[in-house]
Each structure stands twice: as C-alpha cells, then as structure tokens.
Design a protein around this motif. Structure first.
Motif, PDB file in Angstrom:
ATOM      1  N   ILE A 169       0.881  -1.161  -0.001  1.00  0.00           N
ATOM      2  CA  ILE A 169       0.154  -0.114  -0.245  1.00  0.00           C
ATOM      3  C   ILE A 169       0.973   1.285   0.080  1.00  0.00           C
ATOM      4  N   GLY A 170       0.578   2.150  -0.872  1.00  0.00           N
ATOM      5  CA  GLY A 170       1.567   3.380  -0.954  1.00  0.00           C
ATOM      6  C   GLY A 170       0.906   4.413  -0.428  1.00  0.00           C
ATOM      7  N   ILE A 171       1.544   5.193   0.420  1.00  0.00           N
ATOM      8  CA  ILE A 171       1.106   6.204   1.078  1.00  0.00           C
ATOM      9  C   ILE A 171       1.763   7.407   0.770  1.00  0.00           C
ATOM     10  N   ALA A 172       1.264   8.371   0.596  1.00  0.00           N
ATOM     11  CA  ALA A 172       1.656   9.874   0.170  1.00  0.00           C
ATOM     12  C   ALA A 172       1.941  10.652   1.538  1.00  0.00           C
ATOM     13  N   VAL A 173       3.378  10.895   1.615  1.00  0.00           N
ATOM     14  CA  VAL A 173       3.496  11.813   2.952  1.00  0.00           C
ATOM     15  C   VAL A 173       4.210  13.098   2.457  1.00  0.00           C
ATOM     16  N   LYS A 174       4.316  14.050   3.546  1.00  0.00           N
ATOM     17  CA  LYS A 174       5.242  15.339   3.106  1.00  0.00           C
ATOM     18  C   LYS A 174       6.562  14.781   3.596  1.00  0.00           C
ATOM     19  N   SER A 175       6.733  13.901   4.482  1.00  0.00           N
ATOM     20  CA  SER A 175       8.178  13.707   4.946  1.00  0.00           C
ATOM     21  C   SER A 175       8.341  12.479   5.445  1.00  0.00           C
ATOM     22  N   VAL A 176       8.951  11.635   4.791  1.00  0.00           N
ATOM     23  CA  VAL A 176       9.170  10.323   5.085  1.00  0.00           C
ATOM     24  C   VAL A 176       9.874  10.431   6.562  1.00  0.00           C
ATOM     25  N   ALA A 177      10.747  11.068   7.016  1.00  0.00           N
ATOM     26  CA  ALA A 177      11.432  10.877   8.324  1.00  0.00           C
ATOM     27  C   ALA A 177      10.075  11.348   9.235  1.00  0.00           C
ATOM     28  N   GLU A 178       9.244  12.366   9.218  1.00  0.00           N
ATOM     29  CA  GLU A 178       8.375  12.496  10.186  1.00  0.00           C
ATOM     30  C   GLU A 178       7.437  11.212  10.275  1.00  0.00           C
ATOM     31  N   ALA A 179       6.998  10.725   8.983  1.00  0.00           N
ATOM     32  CA  ALA A 179       6.065   9.694   9.047  1.00  0.00           C
ATOM     33  C   ALA A 179       6.407   8.414   9.660  1.00  0.00           C
ATOM     34  N   ARG A 180       7.729   8.298   9.533  1.00  0.00           N
ATOM     35  CA  ARG A 180       8.542   6.941  10.117  1.00  0.00           C
ATOM     36  C   ARG A 180       8.156   6.901  11.676  1.00  0.00           C
ATOM     37  N   LYS A 181       8.280   8.148  12.394  1.00  0.00           N
ATOM     38  CA  LYS A 181       7.918   8.252  13.768  1.00  0.00           C
ATOM     39  C   LYS A 181       6.629   7.457  14.003  1.00  0.00           C
ATOM     40  N   PHE A 182       5.812   7.666  13.300  1.00  0.00           N
ATOM     41  CA  PHE A 182       4.459   7.010  13.774  1.00  0.00           C
ATOM     42  C   PHE A 182       4.378   5.433  13.106  1.00  0.00           C
ATOM     43  N   PHE A 183       4.984   5.461  11.985  1.00  0.00           N
ATOM     44  CA  PHE A 183       4.707   3.813  11.411  1.00  0.00           C
ATOM     45  C   PHE A 183       5.682   2.819  12.212  1.00  0.00           C
ATOM     46  N   GLU A 184       6.995   3.413  12.761  1.00  0.00           N
ATOM     47  CA  GLU A 184       7.756   2.621  13.389  1.00  0.00           C
ATOM     48  C   GLU A 184       7.457   2.841  14.887  1.00  0.00           C
ATOM     49  N   GLY A 185       7.244   3.977  15.398  1.00  0.00           N
ATOM     50  CA  GLY A 185       7.161   3.913  16.627  1.00  0.00           C
ATOM     51  C   GLY A 185       5.704   3.669  17.456  1.00  0.00           C
ATOM     52  N   GLY A 222      -3.832  15.935   0.207  1.00  0.00           N
ATOM     53  CA  GLY A 222      -3.352  15.973   1.539  1.00  0.00           C
ATOM     54  C   GLY A 222      -2.613  14.764   1.659  1.00  0.00           C
ATOM     55  N   GLU A 223      -2.069  14.192   2.662  1.00  0.00           N
ATOM     56  CA  GLU A 223      -1.366  12.981   3.162  1.00  0.00           C
ATOM     57  C   GLU A 223      -2.577  11.900   3.293  1.00  0.00           C
ATOM     58  N   GLY A 224      -2.027  10.715   2.720  1.00  0.00           N
ATOM     59  CA  GLY A 224      -2.711   9.473   2.870  1.00  0.00           C
ATOM     60  C   GLY A 224      -2.561   8.471   1.714  1.00  0.00           C
ATOM     61  N   MET A 225      -3.549   7.595   1.465  1.00  0.00           N
ATOM     62  CA  MET A 225      -3.305   6.352   0.723  1.00  0.00           C
ATOM     63  C   MET A 225      -3.232   6.993  -0.646  1.00  0.00           C
ATOM     64  N   HIS A 226      -2.164   6.779  -1.442  1.00  0.00           N
ATOM     65  CA  HIS A 226      -1.798   6.927  -2.930  1.00  0.00           C
ATOM     66  C   HIS A 226      -2.233   5.618  -3.579  1.00  0.00           C
ATOM     67  N   HIS A 227      -1.898   4.445  -3.336  1.00  0.00           N
ATOM     68  CA  HIS A 227      -2.196   3.521  -4.436  1.00  0.00           C
ATOM     69  C   HIS A 227      -1.974   2.232  -3.731  1.00  0.00           C
ATOM     70  N   LEU A 228      -2.635   1.123  -4.304  1.00  0.00           N
ATOM     71  CA  LEU A 228      -2.611  -0.086  -4.183  1.00  0.00           C
ATOM     72  C   LEU A 228      -1.786  -0.826  -5.076  1.00  0.00           C
ATOM     73  N   THR A 229      -0.626  -1.569  -4.737  1.00  0.00           N
ATOM     74  CA  THR A 229      -0.033  -2.385  -5.579  1.00  0.00           C
ATOM     75  C   THR A 229      -0.009  -4.084  -5.754  1.00  0.00           C
ATOM     76  N   PHE A 230      -0.532  -4.580  -6.955  1.00  0.00           N
ATOM     77  CA  PHE A 230      -0.756  -5.987  -6.818  1.00  0.00           C
ATOM     78  C   PHE A 230       0.289  -6.717  -7.517  1.00  0.00           C
ATOM     79  N   ASN A 231       0.865  -7.664  -7.132  1.00  0.00           N
ATOM     80  CA  ASN A 231       1.756  -8.738  -7.952  1.00  0.00           C
ATOM     81  C   ASN A 231       1.022  -9.271  -8.884  1.00  0.00           C
ATOM     82  N   VAL A 232       1.039  -9.021 -10.074  1.00  0.00           N
ATOM     83  CA  VAL A 232       0.544  -9.697 -11.256  1.00  0.00           C
ATOM     84  C   VAL A 232       1.353 -10.551 -12.274  1.00  0.00           C
ATOM     85  N   PRO A 233       1.201 -11.958 -12.147  1.00  0.00           N
ATOM     86  CA  PRO A 233       1.801 -12.882 -13.187  1.00  0.00           C
ATOM     87  C   PRO A 233       1.551 -12.378 -14.602  1.00  0.00           C
TER      88      PRO A 233
END
Length: 150
Positions: free
Chosen positions: A12-28, A77-88
């Motif tokens: 799942i791709g998520i658009a963010v203004k700053s990866v460094a800032e978003a990491r705090k939430f997703f990791e922490g 604004g920030e949020g879901m950008h796309h879904l990616t599927f592995n398609v043979p």
C-alpha cells in the motif's frame, strides 16, 4: 463465473510530506520495521518501505515542487496513494484489461521480467491501482533487500 483474483497485494503506497516524520508514527506507534529506502530522482520521489506484520507499506515523499506527489499532496493531503498488486503475466493482463475497457493511465517495461501499469481511479472507484511484476515495482522482490545489503 467470477474472475480469479488479479494478483496478490504487494504493498500500500501512502503519500507523505516527510518520510522522516511519518516514520515516527509507523515505526514508533504501529511497530513497522524498515525494509529499504530508495530515491527515484527521475520520477520525483523518495520512498521507504516497511513491514507491518507481513503487510508492506510504502511511504512516498515528493522530491521538489514538480513531483506528481507534490501536486497530489496539495490537492488531497497525506494519505493512501495507491494499491500495488503482484500480477503474473502483467503485460498480457494489462492488454486484457484494456480490451475490457479498463482505463490504463501508464505502463512501463523495466526489463523482460518487470512490467508495471496503473489502472485509473476513474475505472476503479477512486483508487489508483498499480499492477506489476518484478523489480523495481514490487516491494516483495528480493532485489530490494540485496541492494540494501551492498
């Protein structure tokens, strides 16, 4: 008869203004683990992929005001950008979808074993859907972790 699933959800791709800032939430807060980071100067973004208990989440940050992500963030604004599927057989599946009247907005053949395409949100009820095979499209491709180790 219903069609079989198009493929397996890769990330799942998520658009963010700053990866460094978003990491705090997703990791922490959520406990996600960094898989790899990469910059795509030509496409105008940097990404960080995370494992969240078997689910891959990709944080996407624009590189400059001309990036498509910059425009996306200004509009939505920030949020879901796309879904990616592995398609043979992604290339042939994309051709089949076009024959069915599904709007494909972009296609790219990276190599003989790697192809990606995007289903327009106009065809998929507001969701940008990336279909792909191989590296660099799929976060699950082992090339990403091999690149990280070097």
């Amino acid at each position: 008869m219903a069609n079989p699933p198009i493929g397996k959800l890769d990330h799942i791709g998520i658009a963010v203004k700053s990866v460094a800032e978003a990491r705090k939430f997703f990791e922490g807060v959520l406990g996600a683990t960094l898989q790899f980071e990469a910059a795509n100067e030509a496409a105008g973004f940097t990404l960080a992929a995370f494992d969240l208990n078997g689910l891959s989440i990709e944080l996407l940050e624009p590189l400059g005001a001309n990036s498509f992500l910059h425009k996306f963030l200004e509009k939505r604004g920030e949020g879901m950008h796309h879904l990616t599927f592995n398609v043979p057989n992604c290339k042939s599946k994309t051709a089949d979808l076009k024959d069915q009247g599904v709007r494909i907005v972009d296609e790219h053949e990276w190599s003989p074993t790697s192809f990606e395409s995007f289903i327009s949100p106009r065809s998929s009820h507001g969701v940008l859907i990336q279909l792909g095979s191989g590296y660099p499209t799929l976060n699950s491709d082992p090339t990403w972790t091999r690149k990280k180790a070097t």
